[in-house]
Design an enzyme around this catalytic site. Structure first.
Site, PDB file in Angstrom:
ATOM      1  N   LYS A   1       0.830  -1.200   0.000  1.00 46.39           N
ATOM      2  CA  LYS A   1       0.000   0.000   0.000  1.00 46.39           C
ATOM      3  C   LYS A   1       0.863   1.247   0.000  1.00 46.39           C
ATOM      4  CE  LYS A   1      -2.407  -2.064   3.856  1.00 46.39           C
ATOM      5  NZ  LYS A   1      -3.176  -1.881   5.036  1.00 46.39           N
TER       6      LYS A   1
HETATM    7  N1  GLU Z   1      -7.811  -4.298   9.511  1.00 42.38           N
HETATM    8  C1  GLU Z   1      -6.693  -5.064   9.054  1.00 42.38           C
HETATM    9  C2  GLU Z   1      -5.998  -4.326   7.915  1.00 42.38           C
HETATM   10  O1  GLU Z   1      -6.607  -3.492   7.277  1.00 42.38           O
HETATM   11  C3  GLU Z   1      -7.044  -6.442   8.538  1.00 42.38           C
HETATM   12  C4  GLU Z   1      -7.616  -7.281   9.593  1.00 42.38           C
HETATM   13  C5  GLU Z   1      -7.842  -8.739   9.229  1.00 42.38           C
HETATM   14  O2  GLU Z   1      -8.151  -9.080   8.090  1.00 42.38           O
HETATM   15  O3  GLU Z   1      -7.759  -9.524  10.155  1.00 42.38           O
HETATM   16  O4  GLU Z   1      -4.847  -4.594   7.669  1.00 42.38           O
END
Ligand code: GLU
Length: 297
Positions: free
Chosen positions: A254
């Site tokens: 990203k």
């Molecule tokens: N919120 C996490 C992220 O955007 C991903 C969480 C998950 O898939 O367990 O990296």
């Protein structure tokens, strides 16, 4: 028997989505659709400093553009703080967590002063400064309003839970080694939970049977598996997919300046074609076969 699967996409609204997110969402979506299950959308917005409402809107817009429809209401972690507090209270009652008053500077100084600071998947481990504070000192400092996080006493927790493992649809049987993370934070100074605790509690509370996510989160699953054991929560199947790479084999991270889905859309990208290309790279045996999908194989 082929029980319906519940999968989820759980982005943090800290920026616009990239191709890597689209790939994760697609893999999770396709798994649920292939198994006649449900595909949930959970917004992981517990970090008050980095999450923005406009990014939530962007996530919904991007998923709609890709044709990845989700089931039910969108769930926001920021609205579920009492659930995480209850889980933390259980761990407190079990004597498995302790308040940590350390600043980053204090931790860094301690690590710098040590001859061989042990490292985990995310860097040097917390050196345990607050682990053995007395109960009276803890209570007094909390009562005085000193900011503190809550850390898991990983050695104690591990000893209580015993050997653990999980089934990974991509990696196979995995033996859990949460101790390599050291005493992880379960509630932050600036937020009443942490990623590890919130994600574990939510996957269980939402009945998620299949956690589909990138292999960059593989290491975190060792901690989640331990928390499940301590809190008596069901263990989902995991599918940690490889991260997307470009033609040169470099990770489409990203932060590495890869284009956002929004910019690709603005430049006239064809969502159905994009989904088709991404789907061809899915390591999961479930590809497409659902309604509301932008491209067919
Ligand atoms: N919120 C996490 C992220 O955007 C991903 C969480 C998950 O898939 O367990 O990296």
């Amino acid at each position: 028997m082929n029980a319906p699967s519940i999968s989820r996409f759980a982005p943090s609204p800290t920026g616009r989505l990239h191709l890597g997110h689209a790939f994760s969402a697609l893999c999770a979506h396709d798994l649920a659709r292939a198994k006649g299950g449900r595909f949930l959308l959970r917004i992981e917005d517990i970090d008050p400093t980095r999450c923005r409402p406009e990014h939530v809107a962007g996530i919904l817009e991007d998923l709609r553009w890709l044709g990845l429809g989700w089931d039910g209401e969108v769930v926001f972690q920021s609205e579920r703080l009492p659930l995480y507090a209850a889980a933390l209270d259980r761990l407190k009652a079990m004597g498995l967590v302790y308040p940590c008053f350390c600043t980053r500077t204090r931790i860094a100084a301690e690590i710098a002063a040590s001859a061989a600071a042990p490292h985990g998947p995310d860097g040097p481990l917390y050196p345990g400064i607050c682990r053995d504070l007395g109960e009276d000192e803890r209570a007094a400092r909390i009562a005085a309003g000193e900011p503190h996080a809550w850390r898991l006493d990983i050695a104690r927790a591990d000893a209580l839970a015993g050997p653990l493992g999980w089934h990974d649809g991509v990696a196979g049987e995995v033996a859990a080694t949460p101790e390599v993370h050291g005493d992880v934070v379960l509630a932050r100074k600036d937020a009443p939970t942490s990623y590890h605790l919130a994600v574990t509690v939510d996957d269980a509370a939402q009945g998620v049977t299949d956690v589909v996510r990138g292999e960059d989160l593989f290491a975190a699953t060792h901690v989640h598996r331990l928390l499940q054991a301590l809190l008596g929560l069901p263990v989902p199947r995991y599918h940690h997919h490889p991260l997307l790479t470009d033609e040169k084999g470099e990770r489409l991270a990203k932060r590495a300046g890869s284009p956002t889905l929004a910019s690709m859309r603005a430049e006239g990208a064809d969502a159905a074609m994009l989904v088709k290309k991404l789907r061809a790279r899915s390591p999961l045996p479930f590809k497409g076969g659902g309604q509301g999908v932008g491209g067919e194989r």
